[in-house]
Write a protein that holds these residues in place. Structure first.
Motif, PDB file in Angstrom:
ATOM      1  N   CYS A   1       0.848  -1.192   0.000  1.00  0.00           N
ATOM      2  CA  CYS A   1       0.000   0.000   0.000  1.00  0.00           C
ATOM      3  C   CYS A   1       0.888   1.247   0.000  1.00  0.00           C
TER       4      CYS A   1
ATOM      5  N   ASP B   1       0.059   4.092   0.991  1.00  0.00           N
ATOM      6  CA  ASP B   1      -0.264   4.915   2.148  1.00  0.00           C
ATOM      7  C   ASP B   1       0.271   4.348   3.466  1.00  0.00           C
ATOM      8  N   CYS B   2       0.242   3.009   3.639  1.00  0.00           N
ATOM      9  CA  CYS B   2       0.627   2.442   4.940  1.00  0.00           C
ATOM     10  C   CYS B   2       1.634   1.300   4.854  1.00  0.00           C
TER      11      CYS B   2
ATOM     12  N   HIS C   1      -5.788   7.105   4.292  1.00  0.00           N
ATOM     13  CA  HIS C   1      -5.318   6.676   2.978  1.00  0.00           C
ATOM     14  C   HIS C   1      -5.760   7.737   1.968  1.00  0.00           C
ATOM     15  N   THR C   2      -4.820   8.426   1.381  1.00  0.00           N
ATOM     16  CA  THR C   2      -5.156   9.497   0.439  1.00  0.00           C
ATOM     17  C   THR C   2      -4.765   9.180  -0.996  1.00  0.00           C
ATOM     18  N   ARG C   3      -3.815   8.262  -1.193  1.00  0.00           N
ATOM     19  CA  ARG C   3      -3.338   7.975  -2.555  1.00  0.00           C
ATOM     20  C   ARG C   3      -4.039   6.792  -3.207  1.00  0.00           C
ATOM     21  N   HIS C   4      -4.705   5.958  -2.434  1.00  0.00           N
ATOM     22  CA  HIS C   4      -5.536   4.850  -2.928  1.00  0.00           C
ATOM     23  C   HIS C   4      -4.878   4.008  -4.016  1.00  0.00           C
TER      24      HIS C   4
END
Length: 86
Positions: free
Chosen positions: A19, A21-22, A45-48
């Motif tokens: 991911c 984001d994480c 999560h902003t970039r998906h």
């Protein structure tokens, strides 16, 4: 040039993804559509999307290919003259 990012929902080849984001890792063994990260409700999560760790990333027949800077297949529109001369 191989892509290093695939958004949620992209059809991908088998491989390992993380991911963006994480850093949660996800592995798939068959061509499949990438799911949202299972940690999406626990952290922001902003970039998906997913980072490609192993494998080829986007499948050749991906219905949602990653956008490029140069759109393909767009042609200049033709205009008709309306001067009225015959």
């Amino acid at each position: 040039m191989q892509k290093d990012y695939v958004p949620y929902g992209s059809d991908v080849s088998p491989g390992t993804y993380a991911c963006v984001d994480c850093d949660h890792e996800y592995s798939n063994q068959a061509k499949t559509s990438m799911p949202p990260c299972p940690q999406i409700r626990k952290t922001a999560h902003t970039r998906h999307g997913w980072k490609i760790l192993t494998g080829q990333g986007d499948a050749v027949a991906d219905p949602y290919p990653q956008k490029t800077d140069k759109p393909a297949g767009i042609k200049k529109a033709e205009t008709l003259s309306t001067t009225g001369k015959e």
